[in-house]
Write a protein that holds these residues in place. Sequence first.
Motif, PDB file in Angstrom:
ATOM      1  N   LEU A  15      66.304  -6.489  36.244  1.00 14.84           N
ATOM      2  CA  LEU A  15      65.630  -7.772  36.023  1.00 14.84           C
ATOM      3  C   LEU A  15      65.826  -8.256  34.591  1.00 14.84           C
ATOM      4  CD1 LEU A  15      62.283  -7.303  37.968  1.00 14.84           C
ATOM      5  CD2 LEU A  15      64.110  -8.918  38.491  1.00 14.84           C
ATOM      6  N   ALA A  16      65.708  -7.348  33.627  1.00 14.90           N
ATOM      7  CA  ALA A  16      65.884  -7.731  32.219  1.00 14.90           C
ATOM      8  C   ALA A  16      67.296  -8.253  31.982  1.00 14.90           C
ATOM      9  CB  ALA A  16      65.595  -6.541  31.308  1.00 14.90           C
ATOM     10  N   THR A  17      68.281  -7.594  32.561  1.00 17.21           N
ATOM     11  CA  THR A  17      69.666  -8.035  32.420  1.00 17.21           C
ATOM     12  C   THR A  17      69.859  -9.400  33.064  1.00 17.21           C
ATOM     13  OG1 THR A  17      70.391  -5.739  32.444  1.00 17.21           O
ATOM     14  CG2 THR A  17      72.066  -7.405  32.877  1.00 17.21           C
ATOM     15  N   SER A  18      69.286  -9.601  34.229  1.00 22.26           N
ATOM     16  CA  SER A  18      69.403 -10.887  34.918  1.00 22.26           C
ATOM     17  C   SER A  18      68.741 -12.003  34.125  1.00 22.26           C
ATOM     18  CB  SER A  18      68.761 -10.810  36.306  1.00 22.26           C
ATOM     19  OG  SER A  18      69.447  -9.888  37.101  1.00 22.26           O
ATOM     20  N   ILE A  19      67.554 -11.731  33.600  1.00 23.03           N
ATOM     21  CA  ILE A  19      66.835 -12.745  32.828  1.00 23.03           C
ATOM     22  C   ILE A  19      67.615 -13.096  31.569  1.00 23.03           C
ATOM     23  CG2 ILE A  19      64.771 -13.143  31.421  1.00 23.03           C
ATOM     24  CD1 ILE A  19      63.231 -11.544  33.595  1.00 23.03           C
ATOM     25  N   THR A  20      68.144 -12.083  30.868  1.00 23.14           N
ATOM     26  CA  THR A  20      68.923 -12.331  29.658  1.00 23.14           C
ATOM     27  C   THR A  20      70.139 -13.184  29.975  1.00 23.14           C
ATOM     28  OG1 THR A  20      68.209 -10.226  28.741  1.00 23.14           O
ATOM     29  CG2 THR A  20      70.140 -11.233  27.738  1.00 23.14           C
ATOM     30  N   GLY A  21      70.824 -12.873  31.056  1.00 25.81           N
ATOM     31  CA  GLY A  21      71.982 -13.665  31.461  1.00 25.81           C
ATOM     32  C   GLY A  21      71.601 -15.092  31.781  1.00 25.81           C
ATOM     33  N   CYS A  22      70.492 -15.282  32.480  1.00 26.10           N
ATOM     34  CA  CYS A  22      70.034 -16.630  32.820  1.00 26.10           C
ATOM     35  C   CYS A  22      69.644 -17.407  31.572  1.00 26.10           C
ATOM     36  CB  CYS A  22      68.844 -16.573  33.777  1.00 26.10           C
ATOM     37  SG  CYS A  22      69.289 -16.051  35.435  1.00 26.10           S
ATOM     38  N   VAL A  23      68.995 -16.736  30.635  1.00 25.98           N
ATOM     39  CA  VAL A  23      68.598 -17.407  29.395  1.00 25.98           C
ATOM     40  C   VAL A  23      69.832 -17.928  28.683  1.00 25.98           C
ATOM     41  CG1 VAL A  23      67.697 -16.959  27.074  1.00 25.98           C
ATOM     42  CG2 VAL A  23      66.414 -16.214  29.071  1.00 25.98           C
ATOM     43  N   SER A  24      70.886 -17.111  28.609  1.00 25.67           N
ATOM     44  CA  SER A  24      72.112 -17.556  27.948  1.00 25.67           C
ATOM     45  C   SER A  24      72.738 -18.721  28.699  1.00 25.67           C
ATOM     46  CB  SER A  24      73.115 -16.404  27.866  1.00 25.67           C
ATOM     47  OG  SER A  24      72.604 -15.395  27.045  1.00 25.67           O
ATOM     48  N   LEU A  25      72.767 -18.636  30.026  1.00 28.59           N
ATOM     49  CA  LEU A  25      73.371 -19.699  30.821  1.00 28.59           C
ATOM     50  C   LEU A  25      72.571 -20.993  30.739  1.00 28.59           C
ATOM     51  CD1 LEU A  25      74.448 -17.744  34.027  1.00 28.59           C
ATOM     52  CD2 LEU A  25      75.934 -18.701  32.265  1.00 28.59           C
ATOM     53  N   LEU A  26      71.265 -20.877  30.654  1.00 26.92           N
ATOM     54  CA  LEU A  26      70.422 -22.066  30.591  1.00 26.92           C
ATOM     55  C   LEU A  26      70.377 -22.674  29.193  1.00 26.92           C
ATOM     56  CD1 LEU A  26      67.409 -20.864  32.762  1.00 26.92           C
ATOM     57  CD2 LEU A  26      69.161 -22.533  33.396  1.00 26.92           C
ATOM     58  N   GLY A  27      70.925 -21.967  28.218  1.00 26.63           N
ATOM     59  CA  GLY A  27      70.948 -22.491  26.862  1.00 26.63           C
ATOM     60  C   GLY A  27      69.626 -22.351  26.135  1.00 26.63           C
ATOM     61  N   LEU A  28      68.778 -21.442  26.595  1.00 31.93           N
ATOM     62  CA  LEU A  28      67.517 -21.216  25.903  1.00 31.93           C
ATOM     63  C   LEU A  28      67.781 -20.420  24.639  1.00 31.93           C
ATOM     64  CD1 LEU A  28      65.285 -20.316  28.962  1.00 31.93           C
ATOM     65  CD2 LEU A  28      65.509 -22.518  27.829  1.00 31.93           C
ATOM     66  N   GLY A  29      66.878 -20.500  23.710  1.00 38.47           N
ATOM     67  CA  GLY A  29      67.089 -19.847  22.428  1.00 38.47           C
ATOM     68  C   GLY A  29      67.717 -20.843  21.470  1.00 38.47           C
ATOM     69  N   LEU A  30      68.114 -20.351  20.324  1.00 39.55           N
ATOM     70  CA  LEU A  30      68.660 -21.216  19.284  1.00 39.55           C
ATOM     71  C   LEU A  30      70.156 -21.431  19.474  1.00 39.55           C
ATOM     72  CD1 LEU A  30      66.806 -19.580  16.262  1.00 39.55           C
ATOM     73  CD2 LEU A  30      66.131 -21.593  17.563  1.00 39.55           C
ATOM     74  N   ASN A  31      70.645 -22.596  19.051  1.00 37.62           N
ATOM     75  CA  ASN A  31      72.082 -22.866  19.098  1.00 37.62           C
ATOM     76  C   ASN A  31      72.643 -22.755  17.677  1.00 37.62           C
ATOM     77  OD1 ASN A  31      71.658 -25.360  17.729  1.00 37.62           O
ATOM     78  ND2 ASN A  31      71.205 -26.358  19.671  1.00 37.62           N
ATOM     79  N   TRP A  32      73.961 -22.953  17.517  1.00 38.28           N
ATOM     80  CA  TRP A  32      74.574 -22.802  16.191  1.00 38.28           C
ATOM     81  C   TRP A  32      74.004 -23.786  15.179  1.00 38.28           C
ATOM     82  CZ3 TRP A  32      76.326 -18.783  14.126  1.00 38.28           C
ATOM     83  CH2 TRP A  32      77.107 -17.863  14.820  1.00 38.28           C
ATOM     84  N   ASP A  33      73.664 -25.001  15.608  1.00 32.81           N
ATOM     85  CA  ASP A  33      73.073 -25.965  14.666  1.00 32.81           C
ATOM     86  C   ASP A  33      71.752 -25.447  14.112  1.00 32.81           C
ATOM     87  OD1 ASP A  33      75.177 -27.761  14.940  1.00 32.81           O
ATOM     88  OD2 ASP A  33      74.177 -28.905  16.520  1.00 32.81           O
ATOM     89  N   ASP A  34      70.916 -24.883  15.006  1.00 34.34           N
ATOM     90  CA  ASP A  34      69.638 -24.306  14.567  1.00 34.34           C
ATOM     91  C   ASP A  34      69.871 -23.140  13.607  1.00 34.34           C
ATOM     92  OD1 ASP A  34      68.228 -26.014  16.332  1.00 34.34           O
ATOM     93  OD2 ASP A  34      68.402 -24.556  17.966  1.00 34.34           O
ATOM     94  N   ILE A  35      70.811 -22.281  13.964  1.00 33.32           N
ATOM     95  CA  ILE A  35      71.104 -21.103  13.144  1.00 33.32           C
ATOM     96  C   ILE A  35      71.610 -21.532  11.769  1.00 33.32           C
ATOM     97  CG2 ILE A  35      72.626 -19.086  12.921  1.00 33.32           C
ATOM     98  CD1 ILE A  35      72.471 -18.912  16.048  1.00 33.32           C
ATOM     99  N   ASN A  36      72.561 -22.471  11.738  1.00 34.94           N
ATOM    100  CA  ASN A  36      73.107 -22.932  10.456  1.00 34.94           C
ATOM    101  C   ASN A  36      72.046 -23.607   9.599  1.00 34.94           C
ATOM    102  OD1 ASN A  36      75.700 -21.931  10.785  1.00 34.94           O
ATOM    103  ND2 ASN A  36      76.389 -23.744  11.870  1.00 34.94           N
ATOM    104  N   GLN A  37      71.143 -24.341  10.227  1.00 36.64           N
ATOM    105  CA  GLN A  37      70.065 -24.986   9.470  1.00 36.64           C
ATOM    106  C   GLN A  37      69.188 -23.925   8.804  1.00 36.64           C
ATOM    107  OE1 GLN A  37      70.280 -28.225   9.158  1.00 36.64           O
ATOM    108  NE2 GLN A  37      68.590 -28.260   7.746  1.00 36.64           N
ATOM    109  N   HIS A  38      68.866 -22.875   9.538  1.00 32.26           N
ATOM    110  CA  HIS A  38      68.060 -21.793   8.961  1.00 32.26           C
ATOM    111  C   HIS A  38      68.838 -21.077   7.849  1.00 32.26           C
ATOM    112  CE1 HIS A  38      64.994 -18.734   8.672  1.00 32.26           C
ATOM    113  NE2 HIS A  38      65.935 -17.812   8.778  1.00 32.26           N
ATOM    114  N   LEU A  39      70.132 -20.859   8.072  1.00 34.91           N
ATOM    115  CA  LEU A  39      70.947 -20.203   7.043  1.00 34.91           C
ATOM    116  C   LEU A  39      70.999 -21.048   5.771  1.00 34.91           C
ATOM    117  CD1 LEU A  39      73.868 -18.815   9.225  1.00 34.91           C
ATOM    118  CD2 LEU A  39      72.018 -17.503   8.158  1.00 34.91           C
TER     119      LEU A  39
END
Length: 109
Positions: A15-39
Motif C-alpha cells: 500500500l505504501a508503495t502504491s500510494i507513493t507512486g500515485c502521489v508522484s503521478l498525481l503531482g502532489l508534493g513540491l515541484n522544481w519551481d517550489d524547490i528552487n524558490q526555497h533554495l
Amino acid sequence: MFSKKLFGSMLVISLATSITGCVSLLGLGLNWDDINQHLKHRVVNKASFEHDCPKADIQVTQIDGYTFGAKGCGSRSTYILIPDQRCGPGIWSEKYIDTFCKLVTNSRR
C-alpha cells in the motif's frame, strides 16, 4: 504458509508503495519551481552571513539547474546544488529540501 503478521507487513509495504507512486503521478508534493524558490531563500541566508550583508541587500540569480549566484554589499559568490537522489519533484516539504538538497559555496570574491 504465510503468517498473518507477515501478510500484514507485506500489505502495508504494498500500500505504501502504491500510494507513493500515485502521489508522484498525481503531482502532489513540491515541484522544481517550489524547490528552487526555497533554495534561493537558503542562498540569501548563506550569502548574508558570508558577505556580512543584510538579507534585503542580497540578490540571487539562478545560473543553471544546479548553480545559484548571489551578490550584495560589494561581493559575489556562487552556490552549487548537490542533490541526493530524493531531491526532486514530489518531495513533501521544505524540511526534506533542507535534508536532501545540499547547497555548498563554490566561490566567493
